[in-house]
Design a protein around this motif. Structure first.
Motif, PDB file in Angstrom:
ATOM      1  N   ALA A  21      30.763  40.819  21.377  1.00 10.72           N
ATOM      2  CA  ALA A  21      29.481  40.317  21.862  1.00 10.72           C
ATOM      3  C   ALA A  21      29.656  39.230  22.915  1.00 10.72           C
ATOM      4  O   ALA A  21      28.907  39.161  23.887  1.00 10.72           O
ATOM      5  N   THR A  22      30.660  38.374  22.740  1.00  6.48           N
ATOM      6  CA  THR A  22      30.872  37.275  23.683  1.00  6.48           C
ATOM      7  C   THR A  22      31.191  37.809  25.071  1.00  6.48           C
ATOM      8  O   THR A  22      30.621  37.351  26.078  1.00  6.48           O
ATOM      9  N   LYS A  23      32.091  38.781  25.154  1.00  6.71           N
ATOM     10  CA  LYS A  23      32.478  39.328  26.457  1.00  6.71           C
ATOM     11  C   LYS A  23      31.350  40.150  27.064  1.00  6.71           C
ATOM     12  O   LYS A  23      31.119  40.095  28.277  1.00  6.71           O
ATOM     13  N   LEU A  24      30.652  40.940  26.247  1.00  6.87           N
ATOM     14  CA  LEU A  24      29.538  41.729  26.772  1.00  6.87           C
ATOM     15  C   LEU A  24      28.450  40.814  27.311  1.00  6.87           C
ATOM     16  O   LEU A  24      27.881  41.062  28.382  1.00  6.87           O
ATOM     17  N   ARG A  25      28.153  39.736  26.584  1.00  5.08           N
ATOM     18  CA  ARG A  25      27.148  38.778  27.051  1.00  5.08           C
ATOM     19  C   ARG A  25      27.561  38.180  28.394  1.00  5.08           C
ATOM     20  O   ARG A  25      26.758  38.068  29.324  1.00  5.08           O
ATOM     21  N   GLN A  26      28.855  37.807  28.511  1.00  5.45           N
ATOM     22  CA  GLN A  26      29.339  37.210  29.758  1.00  5.45           C
ATOM     23  C   GLN A  26      29.280  38.216  30.899  1.00  5.45           C
ATOM     24  O   GLN A  26      28.926  37.863  32.035  1.00  5.45           O
ATOM     25  N   VAL A  27      29.617  39.478  30.633  1.00  2.91           N
ATOM     26  CA  VAL A  27      29.547  40.522  31.654  1.00  2.91           C
ATOM     27  C   VAL A  27      28.123  40.663  32.182  1.00  2.91           C
ATOM     28  O   VAL A  27      27.885  40.694  33.398  1.00  2.91           O
ATOM     29  N   LEU A  28      27.160  40.742  31.277  1.00  2.00           N
ATOM     30  CA  LEU A  28      25.761  40.916  31.692  1.00  2.00           C
ATOM     31  C   LEU A  28      25.244  39.678  32.421  1.00  2.00           C
ATOM     32  O   LEU A  28      24.507  39.794  33.411  1.00  2.00           O
ATOM     33  N   LEU A  29      25.622  38.495  31.954  1.00  2.00           N
ATOM     34  CA  LEU A  29      25.207  37.263  32.637  1.00  2.00           C
ATOM     35  C   LEU A  29      25.778  37.219  34.052  1.00  2.00           C
ATOM     36  O   LEU A  29      25.085  36.816  35.001  1.00  2.00           O
ATOM     37  N   ASN A  30      27.040  37.616  34.212  1.00  5.10           N
ATOM     38  CA  ASN A  30      27.661  37.620  35.539  1.00  5.10           C
ATOM     39  C   ASN A  30      26.960  38.598  36.475  1.00  5.10           C
ATOM     40  O   ASN A  30      26.626  38.261  37.615  1.00  5.10           O
ATOM     41  N   ILE A  64      36.529  38.709  36.800  1.00  7.08           N
ATOM     42  CA  ILE A  64      36.541  38.503  35.342  1.00  7.08           C
ATOM     43  C   ILE A  64      35.752  39.605  34.652  1.00  7.08           C
ATOM     44  O   ILE A  64      36.179  40.162  33.630  1.00  7.08           O
ATOM     45  N   THR A  65      34.594  39.951  35.223  1.00 14.97           N
ATOM     46  CA  THR A  65      33.759  41.006  34.641  1.00 14.97           C
ATOM     47  C   THR A  65      34.525  42.315  34.566  1.00 14.97           C
ATOM     48  O   THR A  65      34.520  43.002  33.534  1.00 14.97           O
ATOM     49  N   GLN A  66      35.206  42.678  35.666  1.00 17.01           N
ATOM     50  CA  GLN A  66      35.961  43.931  35.674  1.00 17.01           C
ATOM     51  C   GLN A  66      37.102  43.904  34.653  1.00 17.01           C
ATOM     52  O   GLN A  66      37.349  44.897  33.956  1.00 17.01           O
ATOM     53  N   ARG A  67      37.801  42.768  34.553  1.00 21.37           N
ATOM     54  CA  ARG A  67      38.912  42.669  33.588  1.00 21.37           C
ATOM     55  C   ARG A  67      38.387  42.771  32.155  1.00 21.37           C
ATOM     56  O   ARG A  67      38.990  43.434  31.310  1.00 21.37           O
ATOM     57  N   TYR A  68      37.286  42.085  31.856  1.00 27.14           N
ATOM     58  CA  TYR A  68      36.706  42.155  30.510  1.00 27.14           C
ATOM     59  C   TYR A  68      36.338  43.597  30.161  1.00 27.14           C
ATOM     60  O   TYR A  68      36.640  44.085  29.066  1.00 27.14           O
ATOM     61  N   LEU A  69      35.669  44.282  31.104  1.00 28.95           N
ATOM     62  CA  LEU A  69      35.248  45.658  30.827  1.00 28.95           C
ATOM     63  C   LEU A  69      36.455  46.579  30.660  1.00 28.95           C
ATOM     64  O   LEU A  69      36.435  47.480  29.821  1.00 28.95           O
ATOM     65  N   SER A  70      37.496  46.339  31.452  1.00 28.30           N
ATOM     66  CA  SER A  70      38.712  47.140  31.297  1.00 28.30           C
ATOM     67  C   SER A  70      39.313  46.946  29.911  1.00 28.30           C
ATOM     68  O   SER A  70      39.761  47.915  29.272  1.00 28.30           O
ATOM     69  N   MET A  71      39.308  45.711  29.419  1.00 29.08           N
ATOM     70  CA  MET A  71      39.813  45.442  28.079  1.00 29.08           C
ATOM     71  C   MET A  71      38.964  46.134  27.020  1.00 29.08           C
ATOM     72  O   MET A  71      39.460  46.497  25.953  1.00 29.08           O
ATOM     73  N   MET A  72      37.674  46.332  27.314  1.00 28.44           N
ATOM     74  CA  MET A  72      36.759  46.959  26.365  1.00 28.44           C
ATOM     75  C   MET A  72      36.688  48.470  26.548  1.00 28.44           C
ATOM     76  O   MET A  72      35.894  49.139  25.888  1.00 28.44           O
ATOM     77  N   GLY A  73      37.535  49.010  27.456  1.00 31.95           N
ATOM     78  CA  GLY A  73      37.593  50.451  27.642  1.00 31.95           C
ATOM     79  C   GLY A  73      36.544  51.003  28.586  1.00 31.95           C
ATOM     80  O   GLY A  73      36.236  52.201  28.543  1.00 31.95           O
ATOM     81  N   ALA A  74      36.001  50.164  29.466  1.00 29.47           N
ATOM     82  CA  ALA A  74      34.958  50.603  30.399  1.00 29.47           C
ATOM     83  C   ALA A  74      35.404  50.337  31.828  1.00 29.47           C
ATOM     84  O   ALA A  74      36.323  49.562  32.086  1.00 29.47           O
ATOM     85  N   GLU A  75      34.731  50.994  32.773  1.00 29.71           N
ATOM     86  CA  GLU A  75      35.030  50.815  34.197  1.00 29.71           C
ATOM     87  C   GLU A  75      33.755  50.412  34.922  1.00 29.71           C
ATOM     88  O   GLU A  75      32.686  51.004  34.720  1.00 29.71           O
ATOM     89  N   LEU A  76      33.870  49.395  35.754  1.00 31.56           N
ATOM     90  CA  LEU A  76      32.716  48.900  36.506  1.00 31.56           C
ATOM     91  C   LEU A  76      32.698  49.566  37.876  1.00 31.56           C
ATOM     92  O   LEU A  76      33.690  49.553  38.604  1.00 31.56           O
ATOM     93  N   THR A  77      31.554  50.188  38.244  1.00 32.98           N
ATOM     94  CA  THR A  77      31.396  50.823  39.553  1.00 32.98           C
ATOM     95  C   THR A  77      30.195  50.225  40.263  1.00 32.98           C
ATOM     96  O   THR A  77      29.322  49.610  39.628  1.00 32.98           O
ATOM     97  N   VAL A  78      30.140  50.423  41.576  1.00 30.76           N
ATOM     98  CA  VAL A  78      29.025  49.893  42.357  1.00 30.76           C
ATOM     99  C   VAL A  78      28.548  50.943  43.346  1.00 30.76           C
ATOM    100  O   VAL A  78      29.340  51.678  43.934  1.00 30.76           O
ATOM    101  N   GLU A  79      27.248  51.003  43.496  1.00 30.49           N
ATOM    102  CA  GLU A  79      26.612  51.798  44.552  1.00 30.49           C
ATOM    103  C   GLU A  79      25.716  50.828  45.309  1.00 30.49           C
ATOM    104  O   GLU A  79      24.939  50.092  44.700  1.00 30.49           O
ATOM    105  N   SER A  80      25.817  50.820  46.640  1.00 31.76           N
ATOM    106  CA  SER A  80      25.058  49.828  47.390  1.00 31.76           C
ATOM    107  C   SER A  80      24.736  50.326  48.788  1.00 31.76           C
ATOM    108  O   SER A  80      25.519  51.045  49.404  1.00 31.76           O
ATOM    109  N   THR A  81      23.578  49.897  49.285  1.00 34.02           N
ATOM    110  CA  THR A  81      23.148  50.171  50.654  1.00 34.02           C
ATOM    111  C   THR A  81      22.709  48.871  51.277  1.00 34.02           C
ATOM    112  O   THR A  81      21.879  48.141  50.690  1.00 34.02           O
TER     113      THR A  81
END
Length: 614
Positions: A274-283, A354-371
């Motif tokens: 929960a601590t890392k997920l909360r920090q990811v969402l806050l970031n 930090i967000t990407q590293r946390y998600l990698s530790m949790m088994g997830a990958e962060l992607t971005v789509e942007s215009t």
């Protein structure tokens, strides 16, 4: 030539030696040395590096067997291959004696040329390979030494970096403790005007922003060093999302943005860090708000079954902000990278890393789509186990207003070499009814522990004369089981420092800047007490409880001793002494004690002195 394969031929017959020399000269890169007796052969092994010995068995004086035994006795010669040459002994008798004393082969006379050359050539090739292998081993050892030196240098650099980060964190957190703490204290005053309150809010917000930058640098350092682990626990996901939105809603409103949460079919409780997920969402949401000038920021969460007992949860943070150029969409995840496109581009450049590293530790990958000019969407997916146990519900606690009757007067020793840090804790704790004493270093703490007999000690770590860790160990050694709980209250925040403190006997660990709720929770746990708390409505009602006339009248009912002591303590600006006196009168005069405690929080010493003189 130094690289030649050197063969020592040992035979008492000169004709045999000549024949062998001529025969062996057919081999390339070979040097032949002759010896007519065992003694002479031994002398050659002292002065030359010999690679193979052709040794006649039957010789006058020292025979071949005796010569071989002498060769076996020394480190320099015991590994030289020996081929026995004999025309007398039978094979069985030779095996029993020759191989027992170190021979590797034997040939019988008369010698066949090709067989001899083949055997010698075999040992020559074997020697060459041993040399190459030795060269490889030497090279590997050199590389190993180089790697060992490099590793030692890297470890030293890492230790230096850790020491620097620890020192930097300590030096910055110490003044931040005063900045954030006193701005909280003063903000509680009912006498400050709107403009001053706004200025205090800026100080408080700026202090917390600086603290968040320090924490980001420390967190990234811990991730790089592999000192952060994922700790899954039963988590109420809906409650966590609600907390995140509530935390960021004021920022969004201040920026004129709409902050939305669109949540569909998520399970009630999942096992997640929960601590890392909360920090990811806050970031992610914080960045979206930061880089969006108008429009909205939305958190989208959707759950669907994965495998049995697990759920797949898709997260997306969508904004209508400035967008990210295609060339920058990979770079934004690199440490210390900032894509500054407008005046709000500030920070450490570590949030997304930090967000990407946390998600990698949790088994997830962060992607971005942007215009560019339209906005961005950051996505990640977590696969979480469904929790069989209920999530621990956070206690709904109102503001602390004092101690229960049975807990008033509990003694706390505050140990810190920083007078501002001591003063802050005194102003927080004294109005609640604690009896307080102060110590300026570890030596003073040991003496005050003996004289004041505290029921709990708040101990700083870094202090002159004797640091908090050593003082704590000495107090525990002297008092044994009678030693009070000791809470380390320090700006040392690295994980190993926390572990070191706990291993040394600390009952708990509070990080500066000290948060009131964490401090009160630790006091409740260690002292077994229960604070008196009020709801928001009760706090509002308590703001006007006694009129000035009634206040003077109730003060008049106090004994002369108490009034004089209160007046003296107020004139000396001794918050701790006033708090101790209030603890004595709180039973008979609860409203008065609460009112005076509120005056202390607002620094209304002059008004209190005037009331006591009335």
């Amino acid at each position: 030539m130094t690289d030649d394969f050197v063969i020592l031929v040992v035979d008492d017959n000169a004709n045999n030696r000549f024949t062998l020399r001529v025969l062996l000269s057919r081999l390339p890169e070979t040097e032949v040395i002759e010896a007519a007796a065992g003694e002479e052969a031994l002398m050659h092994t002292v002065t030359r590096d010999i690679h193979l010995i052709l040794l006649d068995v039957q010789m006058p004086g020292m025979d071949g067997f005796e010569t071989a035994r002498h060769l076996l006795m020394t480190e320099r010669t015991r590994n030289i291959p020996i081929i026995f040459l004999t025309a007398v002994f039978k094979a069985k008798e030779f095996i029993e004696r020759g191989f027992a004393i170190g021979a590797v082969d034997y040939l019988t006379k008369p010698l066949e040329d090709n067989l001899l050359l083949s055997r010698v050539r075999f040992y020559q090739v074997l020697h060459a390979r041993e040399n190459r292998l030795a060269d490889v081993v030497r090279q590997l050892r050199r590389q190993e030494r180089s790697l060992s030196i490099a590793l030692s240098q890297a470890e030293a650099a890492n230790r230096t970096k850790s020491i620097f980060l620890a020192n930097m964190s300590h030096e910055l957190r110490t003044p931040l403790n005063a900045i954030i703490g006193f701005s909280e204290v003063v903000a509680r005053s009912a006498t400050i005007g709107p403009e001053d309150r706004k200025n205090l809010e800026i100080i408080y917000r700026s202090g917390n922003h600086l603290l968040s930058l320090i924490n980001e640098i420390l967190d990234f350092s811990k991730i790089e060093a592999g000192r952060i682990e994922v700790v899954d626990e039963a988590t109420d996901l809906g409650l966590l999302l609600d907390e995140v939105i509530k935390l960021l809603l004021p920022r969004a409103e201040q920026a004129g943005l709409t902050l939305l949460a669109q949540v569909e079919t998520i399970p009630a409780v999942v096992r997640v860090d929960a601590t890392k997920l909360r920090q990811v969402l806050l970031n992610l949401l914080g960045n979206a708000i930061k880089f969006t000038r108008q429009g909205s920021v939305a958190l989208e969460v959707c759950g669907q079954p994965a495998t049995e007992g697990a759920v797949r949860i898709e997260f997306a943070v969508r904004d209508t902000g400035i967008g990210i150029a295609p060339a920058d969409q990979r770079r934004i995840f690199e440490p210390f990278t900032q894509i500054v496109t407008h005046a709000i581009g500030a920070g450490t450049g570590l949030g997304l890393a930090i967000t990407q590293r946390y998600l990698s530790m949790m088994g997830a990958e962060l992607t971005v789509e942007s215009t560019l000019g339209e906005g961005s969407v950051f996505r990640f997916t977590l696969v979480a186990q469904l929790a069989t146990e209920a999530a621990e519900a956070p206690a709904s606690k109102g503001a602390v207003i004092g101690l229960a009757e049975a807990d008033r007067g509990k003694r706390i020793l505050i140990v810190d070499d920083d007078p501002d840090a001591r003063r802050l804790l005194v102003q927080i704790l004294a109005p609640l009814g604690f009896a307080l004493a102060e110590a300026v270093d570890g030596v003073d703490a040991i003496a005050r522990t003996a004289s004041f007999c505290p029921q709990l000690i708040l101990m700083d770590w870094r202090m002159p004369e004797l640091d908090g860790l050593a003082a704590m160990q000495q107090i525990r050694a002297e008092q044994g089981e009678k030693a009070p709980p000791i809470l380390m209250c320090t700006a040392n925040v690295l994980g190993e420092q926390r572990s070191e403190a706990i291993a040394a006997g600390s009952s708990g660990f509070l990080v500066k800047p000290v948060r009131r709720d964490e401090l009160f929770a630790a006091l409740e746990e260690q002292l077994g007490l229960c604070f008196q708390r009020e709801s928001t409505e009760q706090q509002k009602a308590a703001a006007v409880v006694i009129s000035p006339t009634d206040l003077v009248a109730e003060i008049a009912t106090l004994s002369d001793e108490i009034r004089d002591a209160l007046r003296k303590a107020a004139e000396e600006l001794s918050t701790s002494e006033v708090g101790a006196l209030l603890a004595r009168v709180a039973d008979d005069h609860p409203h008065l004690a609460r009112h005076i405690a509120a005056m202390l929080e607002d620094f209304q010493f002059e008004e209190l002195i005037a009331l006591l003189h009335a």
